[in-house]
Design a protein around this motif. Sequence first.
Motif, PDB file in Angstrom:
ATOM      1  N   ARG A   1       0.843  -1.207   0.000  1.00  0.00           N
ATOM      2  CA  ARG A   1       0.000   0.000   0.000  1.00  0.00           C
ATOM      3  C   ARG A   1       0.873   1.250   0.000  1.00  0.00           C
ATOM      4  O   ARG A   1       0.593   2.217  -0.709  1.00  0.00           O
ATOM      5  CB  ARG A   1      -0.923   0.010   1.217  1.00  0.00           C
ATOM      6  CG  ARG A   1      -2.035  -1.014   1.154  1.00  0.00           C
ATOM      7  CD  ARG A   1      -2.902  -0.996   2.392  1.00  0.00           C
ATOM      8  NE  ARG A   1      -3.666   0.244   2.426  1.00  0.00           N
ATOM      9  CZ  ARG A   1      -3.699   1.077   3.462  1.00  0.00           C
ATOM     10  NH1 ARG A   1      -3.030   0.819   4.562  1.00  0.00           N
ATOM     11  NH2 ARG A   1      -4.417   2.176   3.417  1.00  0.00           N
ATOM     12  N   ALA A   2       1.940   1.228   0.781  1.00  0.00           N
ATOM     13  CA  ALA A   2       2.840   2.388   0.839  1.00  0.00           C
ATOM     14  C   ALA A   2       3.542   2.600  -0.496  1.00  0.00           C
ATOM     15  O   ALA A   2       3.659   3.745  -0.970  1.00  0.00           O
ATOM     16  CB  ALA A   2       3.861   2.193   1.954  1.00  0.00           C
ATOM     17  N   ARG A   3       3.972   1.526  -1.109  1.00  0.00           N
ATOM     18  CA  ARG A   3       4.688   1.629  -2.386  1.00  0.00           C
ATOM     19  C   ARG A   3       3.802   2.181  -3.495  1.00  0.00           C
ATOM     20  O   ARG A   3       4.255   2.899  -4.374  1.00  0.00           O
ATOM     21  CB  ARG A   3       5.233   0.272  -2.811  1.00  0.00           C
ATOM     22  CG  ARG A   3       6.376  -0.215  -1.980  1.00  0.00           C
ATOM     23  CD  ARG A   3       6.800  -1.618  -2.380  1.00  0.00           C
ATOM     24  NE  ARG A   3       7.183  -1.697  -3.777  1.00  0.00           N
ATOM     25  CZ  ARG A   3       8.386  -1.405  -4.253  1.00  0.00           C
ATOM     26  NH1 ARG A   3       9.323  -1.009  -3.419  1.00  0.00           N
ATOM     27  NH2 ARG A   3       8.649  -1.507  -5.523  1.00  0.00           N
ATOM     28  N   SER A   4       2.521   1.819  -3.450  1.00  0.00           N
ATOM     29  CA  SER A   4       1.621   2.247  -4.525  1.00  0.00           C
ATOM     30  C   SER A   4       0.925   3.569  -4.228  1.00  0.00           C
ATOM     31  O   SER A   4       0.095   4.015  -5.015  1.00  0.00           O
ATOM     32  CB  SER A   4       0.587   1.158  -4.802  1.00  0.00           C
ATOM     33  OG  SER A   4      -0.226   0.974  -3.678  1.00  0.00           O
ATOM     34  N   GLY A   5       1.221   4.182  -3.086  1.00  0.00           N
ATOM     35  CA  GLY A   5       0.642   5.481  -2.750  1.00  0.00           C
ATOM     36  C   GLY A   5      -0.730   5.409  -2.114  1.00  0.00           C
ATOM     37  O   GLY A   5      -1.412   6.416  -2.001  1.00  0.00           O
ATOM     38  N   GLU A   6      -1.164   4.219  -1.689  1.00  0.00           N
ATOM     39  CA  GLU A   6      -2.481   4.062  -1.069  1.00  0.00           C
ATOM     40  C   GLU A   6      -2.462   4.440   0.411  1.00  0.00           C
ATOM     41  O   GLU A   6      -3.509   4.725   0.983  1.00  0.00           O
ATOM     42  CB  GLU A   6      -2.963   2.622  -1.198  1.00  0.00           C
ATOM     43  CG  GLU A   6      -3.172   2.168  -2.622  1.00  0.00           C
ATOM     44  CD  GLU A   6      -3.435   0.680  -2.706  1.00  0.00           C
ATOM     45  OE1 GLU A   6      -4.094   0.129  -1.800  1.00  0.00           O
ATOM     46  OE2 GLU A   6      -2.974   0.064  -3.676  1.00  0.00           O
ATOM     47  N   ALA A   7      -1.296   4.419   1.041  1.00  0.00           N
ATOM     48  CA  ALA A   7      -1.194   4.708   2.468  1.00  0.00           C
ATOM     49  C   ALA A   7      -0.971   6.206   2.684  1.00  0.00           C
ATOM     50  O   ALA A   7      -0.421   6.895   1.821  1.00  0.00           O
ATOM     51  CB  ALA A   7      -0.047   3.917   3.081  1.00  0.00           C
ATOM     52  N   LYS A   8      -1.399   6.691   3.837  1.00  0.00           N
ATOM     53  CA  LYS A   8      -1.214   8.113   4.146  1.00  0.00           C
ATOM     54  C   LYS A   8       0.253   8.451   4.341  1.00  0.00           C
ATOM     55  O   LYS A   8       0.707   9.535   4.006  1.00  0.00           O
ATOM     56  CB  LYS A   8      -2.007   8.482   5.403  1.00  0.00           C
ATOM     57  CG  LYS A   8      -3.499   8.470   5.187  1.00  0.00           C
ATOM     58  CD  LYS A   8      -4.232   8.869   6.437  1.00  0.00           C
ATOM     59  CE  LYS A   8      -5.738   8.810   6.213  1.00  0.00           C
ATOM     60  NZ  LYS A   8      -6.483   9.131   7.423  1.00  0.00           N
TER      61      LYS A   8
END
Length: 108
Positions: free
Chosen positions: A42-49
């Motif tokens: 999620r962090a890698r794909s920009g989904e995480a804050k």
Amino acid sequence: MPAGSSRKRERQYEHIKEGAEERGTSEGRAKEIAARTVNKERARSGEAKSAGKVSVRDPKSASQRGGERSHSGPQGPTRDQLYEEARRKNVEGRSSMNKQQLRKAVGR
């Protein structure tokens, strides 16, 4: 799973968790592995804050890496990992062996 996760990430979490459990990982550890993997994706794909530096800078995703870092490092696999391998190979006397002896018994 974090609130607001996509259905894709929920399926990914379940898939990773079930795979870890099939390999003999405890339920709690399997949940931890799945959550960490999904959160990193999620962090890698920009989904995480927010995202940690390692999550974003790592050139390979966890799924691409496929356990590449597992059992490596300056000292190799842990004693527990070697013990489990010895158990799968039915090595006699494994419970009283130290790390060095287990490494030799499983052929590493």
